[in-house]
Design a protein around this motif. Structure first.
Motif, PDB file in Angstrom:
ATOM      1  N   ALA A 308     -25.737  20.525  -3.484  1.00 38.25           N
ATOM      2  CA  ALA A 308     -27.315  21.040  -3.653  1.00 38.25           C
ATOM      3  C   ALA A 308     -28.125  19.925  -3.860  1.00 38.25           C
ATOM      4  N   ALA A 309     -27.700  18.713  -4.589  1.00 39.62           N
ATOM      5  CA  ALA A 309     -28.560  17.636  -4.662  1.00 39.62           C
ATOM      6  C   ALA A 309     -28.798  17.107  -3.269  1.00 39.62           C
ATOM      7  N   HIS A 310     -27.979  16.899  -2.396  1.00 38.16           N
ATOM      8  CA  HIS A 310     -28.051  16.420  -1.065  1.00 38.16           C
ATOM      9  C   HIS A 310     -29.053  17.332  -0.014  1.00 38.16           C
ATOM     10  N   VAL A 311     -28.526  18.513  -0.304  1.00 37.64           N
ATOM     11  CA  VAL A 311     -29.324  19.574   0.569  1.00 37.64           C
ATOM     12  C   VAL A 311     -30.917  19.461   0.102  1.00 37.64           C
ATOM     13  N   ARG A 312     -30.979  19.372  -1.274  1.00 35.43           N
ATOM     14  CA  ARG A 312     -32.295  19.407  -1.520  1.00 35.43           C
ATOM     15  C   ARG A 312     -33.246  18.067  -1.332  1.00 35.43           C
ATOM     16  N   ARG A 313     -32.708  16.881  -1.187  1.00 40.28           N
ATOM     17  CA  ARG A 313     -33.285  15.519  -0.572  1.00 40.28           C
ATOM     18  C   ARG A 313     -33.328  15.783   0.851  1.00 40.28           C
ATOM     19  N   ASP A 314     -32.349  16.251   1.612  1.00 35.30           N
ATOM     20  CA  ASP A 314     -32.842  16.436   2.994  1.00 35.30           C
ATOM     21  C   ASP A 314     -33.597  17.186   3.431  1.00 35.30           C
ATOM     22  N   LYS A 315     -33.768  18.461   2.812  1.00 34.59           N
ATOM     23  CA  LYS A 315     -34.893  19.429   3.067  1.00 34.59           C
ATOM     24  C   LYS A 315     -36.270  18.696   2.708  1.00 34.59           C
ATOM     25  N   GLY A 316     -36.260  17.798   1.748  1.00 34.22           N
ATOM     26  CA  GLY A 316     -37.392  17.020   1.417  1.00 34.22           C
ATOM     27  C   GLY A 316     -37.684  16.091   2.349  1.00 34.22           C
ATOM     28  N   ARG A 317     -36.841  15.383   2.867  1.00 37.27           N
ATOM     29  CA  ARG A 317     -37.151  14.485   3.963  1.00 37.27           C
ATOM     30  C   ARG A 317     -37.816  15.360   5.040  1.00 37.27           C
ATOM     31  N   ALA A 318     -37.329  16.320   5.556  1.00 37.00           N
ATOM     32  CA  ALA A 318     -37.841  17.115   6.577  1.00 37.00           C
ATOM     33  C   ALA A 318     -39.277  17.588   6.107  1.00 37.00           C
ATOM     34  N   LEU A 319     -39.569  17.988   5.097  1.00 33.62           N
ATOM     35  CA  LEU A 319     -40.906  18.527   4.530  1.00 33.62           C
ATOM     36  C   LEU A 319     -41.859  17.036   4.880  1.00 33.62           C
ATOM     37  N   ALA A 320     -41.394  15.971   4.260  1.00 35.15           N
ATOM     38  CA  ALA A 320     -42.038  14.659   4.205  1.00 35.15           C
ATOM     39  C   ALA A 320     -42.512  14.205   5.799  1.00 35.15           C
ATOM     40  N   SER A 321     -41.534  14.625   6.560  1.00 29.63           N
ATOM     41  CA  SER A 321     -41.739  14.188   8.087  1.00 29.63           C
ATOM     42  C   SER A 321     -42.734  15.141   8.718  1.00 29.63           C
ATOM     43  N   LEU A 322     -42.738  16.225   8.337  1.00 27.47           N
ATOM     44  CA  LEU A 322     -43.610  17.355   8.869  1.00 27.47           C
ATOM     45  C   LEU A 322     -45.098  17.006   8.222  1.00 27.47           C
ATOM     46  N   ALA A 323     -45.330  16.616   7.084  1.00 26.27           N
ATOM     47  CA  ALA A 323     -46.245  16.097   6.549  1.00 26.27           C
ATOM     48  C   ALA A 323     -46.986  14.949   7.055  1.00 26.27           C
ATOM     49  N   ALA A 324     -46.125  13.985   7.448  1.00 24.78           N
ATOM     50  CA  ALA A 324     -46.671  13.033   8.259  1.00 24.78           C
ATOM     51  C   ALA A 324     -47.056  12.935   9.947  1.00 24.78           C
ATOM     52  N   ILE A 325     -46.146  13.548  10.379  1.00 25.23           N
ATOM     53  CA  ILE A 325     -46.388  13.426  11.797  1.00 25.23           C
ATOM     54  C   ILE A 325     -47.455  13.861  12.447  1.00 25.23           C
ATOM     55  N   GLN A 326     -48.410  14.810  11.899  1.00 24.02           N
ATOM     56  CA  GLN A 326     -49.653  15.038  12.378  1.00 24.02           C
ATOM     57  C   GLN A 326     -50.499  13.672  12.558  1.00 24.02           C
ATOM     58  N   PHE A 327     -50.114  12.623  11.810  1.00 26.89           N
ATOM     59  CA  PHE A 327     -51.032  11.327  11.657  1.00 26.89           C
ATOM     60  C   PHE A 327     -50.365  10.312  12.563  1.00 26.89           C
ATOM     61  N   TYR A 328     -49.162  10.544  13.129  1.00 22.23           N
ATOM     62  CA  TYR A 328     -48.346   9.323  14.062  1.00 22.23           C
ATOM     63  C   TYR A 328     -49.424   8.894  15.327  1.00 22.23           C
ATOM     64  N   ARG A 329     -50.234   9.833  15.810  1.00 23.65           N
ATOM     65  CA  ARG A 329     -50.789   9.274  16.758  1.00 23.65           C
ATOM     66  C   ARG A 329     -52.358   8.617  16.590  1.00 23.65           C
ATOM     67  N   LEU A 330     -52.547   8.660  15.072  1.00 20.46           N
ATOM     68  CA  LEU A 330     -53.605   7.776  14.676  1.00 20.46           C
ATOM     69  C   LEU A 330     -53.576   6.284  15.193  1.00 20.46           C
ATOM     70  N   SER A 331     -54.523   5.980  15.667  1.00 13.43           N
ATOM     71  CA  SER A 331     -54.737   4.677  16.094  1.00 13.43           C
ATOM     72  C   SER A 331     -55.553   3.761  14.891  1.00 13.43           C
ATOM     73  N   PRO A 332     -55.188   2.385  14.423  1.00 12.38           N
ATOM     74  CA  PRO A 332     -55.882   1.758  13.338  1.00 12.38           C
ATOM     75  C   PRO A 332     -57.342   1.476  13.757  1.00 12.38           C
ATOM     76  N   LYS A 333     -57.651   1.724  15.188  1.00 17.74           N
ATOM     77  CA  LYS A 333     -58.919   1.560  15.399  1.00 17.74           C
ATOM     78  C   LYS A 333     -59.888   2.852  14.877  1.00 17.74           C
ATOM     79  N   ASP A 334     -59.357   3.748  14.466  1.00 18.10           N
ATOM     80  CA  ASP A 334     -60.088   5.046  13.954  1.00 18.10           C
ATOM     81  C   ASP A 334     -59.930   5.225  12.421  1.00 18.10           C
ATOM     82  N   VAL A 335     -59.605   3.930  12.038  1.00 15.79           N
ATOM     83  CA  VAL A 335     -59.228   3.967  10.450  1.00 15.79           C
ATOM     84  C   VAL A 335     -60.462   2.955   9.908  1.00 15.79           C
ATOM     85  N   ALA A 336     -61.031   3.296   8.901  1.00 15.58           N
ATOM     86  CA  ALA A 336     -62.124   2.345   8.284  1.00 15.58           C
ATOM     87  C   ALA A 336     -61.336   1.271   7.529  1.00 15.58           C
ATOM     88  N   ASP A 337     -61.907   0.118   7.658  1.00 15.33           N
ATOM     89  CA  ASP A 337     -61.585  -1.134   6.729  1.00 15.33           C
ATOM     90  C   ASP A 337     -61.110  -0.614   5.305  1.00 15.33           C
TER      91      ASP A 337
END
Length: 421
Positions: A308-337
């Motif tokens: 159960a611990a491994h399943v819980r961790r890997d589900k958390g990894r998938a959720l973390a990737s889902l949360a981040a993937i929308q920002f992968y196309r973000l260019s540093p030029k679009d980010v304030a200093d």
């Protein structure tokens, strides 16, 4: 891990076109493509020969401007951050033999350092309970791998064991297998890693654990011969998830996804869909990656084959990737200093990063907090790659430390999003 999940027909598909010749393509980030014959991908540049009006010209492109590279063997675009040079089979094997028979330049100055309680007879399986002061394998896991300052001493210890236990073939073989893993995982010294795995015979016999053979194939790929890597993968009788990752890293995206789908049907949907998402992310197919991460989340409740611990961790990894993937196309030029902090789930816990952006450029990425143990070179390797590429698109994870590297990439994406203009 999953069992024999690739059918003979899939094996045939994977390798049928490995020797075909065709046109190479360099895809630039500005949308342009350059067609011709790639002559080098070493260092910070991709070099390609093109023919214009009957004349041959050599063009050189910084990897920071390259989105992907596609070779003429019918494969998918490979990540632009791959620095593997192109070498013939003989050149790769000669390099392995030459480098492997010589010690690294730091070897003679490295002190032999291990507790006198360590049992160098290295019994297998080790006696219970866990004791990293007595059992060699546990000493490597607990004391060497998590401590970069001990990596060289760990290599020295393996050589010491091979000398002192030279009459015990099993112990010598364990030391050689460990040297392969150390050079591969800790130092990214692929020639010496391949040498010691070859000496241990992982390419000539079926081994209980298939992962060293996958990593040997990665050595051949990193040293510059993809065909040799593919031939090595053909020797597998069981296919760990790292096989999916390596195929994706080599640009064999569709083959990697077919292997993942077969594995999902064979009883490991969570792990296989998670790796399929990573393969699509590296290939820049973010919409497909998102769908696979969602499949991984949905599969978690049906995964009864692991703890159960491994399943819980890997589900958390998938959720973390889902949360981040929308920002992968973000260019540093679009980010304030500014300096931005974010974290994402690693193997043990959250991995925190500080990201500094100045004048539209990522100037620093630093891991500031983590509890990872088997992180190998990912803590420095992945941030360095992000800074060099100035994008999160197409960055593959560190072999042997996929989870930690993945967490660094996701955390960087979340950090950049905080400064979005």
């Amino acid at each position: 891990m999953f069992q024999r999940i690739m059918t003979l027909s899939l094996l045939a598909l994977l390798y049928a076109n490995s020797s075909c010749l065709g046109e190479d393509v360099v895809e630039l980030k500005n949308g342009n493509t350059v067609r011709g014959k790639i002559t080098s991908q070493s260092g910070s540049f991709v070099e390609i020969e093109v023919v214009v009006n009957g004349k041959t010209y050599k063009r050189k492109y910084p990897k920071t401007l390259v989105a992907a590279v596609r070779t003429g063997d019918g494969g998918q675009p490979s990540p632009a951050n791959s620095s593997a040079p192109s070498r013939t089979r003989k050149e790769v094997l000669d390099l392995i033999d030459s480098e492997g028979r010589t010690p690294p330049d730091w070897f003679d100055d490295t002190q032999l350092n291990y507790p006198n309680t360590l049992d160098l007879s290295w019994p297998q399986p080790p006696p219970q309970p866990w004791n990293s002061s007595k059992n060699v394998g546990q000493f490597i896991w607990d004391r060497v791998n998590p401590n970069p300052g001990q990596w060289r001493a760990g290599v020295k210890l393996m050589h010491h064991i091979m000398v002192t236990k030279k009459d015990d073939k099993e112990v010598v073989n364990r030391a050689m297998m460990s040297l392969g893993a150390m050079y591969h995982n800790l130092f990214e010294d692929y020639a010496r890693a391949a040498f010691w795995w070859q000496q241990a015979g992982v390419d000539k016999r079926a081994v209980g654990q298939p992962l060293p053979l996958v990593h040997l194939a990665n050595c051949y790929f990193q040293l510059g011969n993809k065909d040799l890597a593919l031939e090595t993968l053909k020797k597998l009788t069981r296919y760990p998830p790292a096989t999916i990752k390596l195929l994706g890293d080599m640009g064999q995206t569709d083959d990697a996804l077919q292997l993942a789908e077969s594995g999902a049907q064979g009883g490991s949907p969570l792990m296989c869909y998670l790796y399929a998402g990573d393969v699509c992310r590296v290939a820049g197919r973010l919409d497909d990656a998102e769908q696979y991460y969602r499949k991984a989340v949905d599969a978690a409740d049906r995964d009864k084959g692991r703890s159960a611990a491994h399943v819980r961790r890997d589900k958390g990894r998938a959720l973390a990737s889902l949360a981040a993937i929308q920002f992968y196309r973000l260019s540093p030029k679009d980010v304030a200093d500014g300096t931005y902090v974010a974290s994402s789930l690693g193997y043990e816990d959250q991995v925190e990063v500080n990201v500094v952006v100045a004048a539209g450029v990522i100037t620093d990425v630093k891991v500031t907090r983590h509890r990872e143990k088997q992180f190998y070179s990912s803590i420095t390797d992945t941030p360095r790659t992000i800074i060099a590429r100035q994008t999160l698109m197409g960055i593959d994870t560190t072999s042997g430390a996929t989870i930690t590297s993945e967490a660094i990439i996701n955390a960087t994406a979340q950090a950049l999003a905080k400064g979005k203009k």
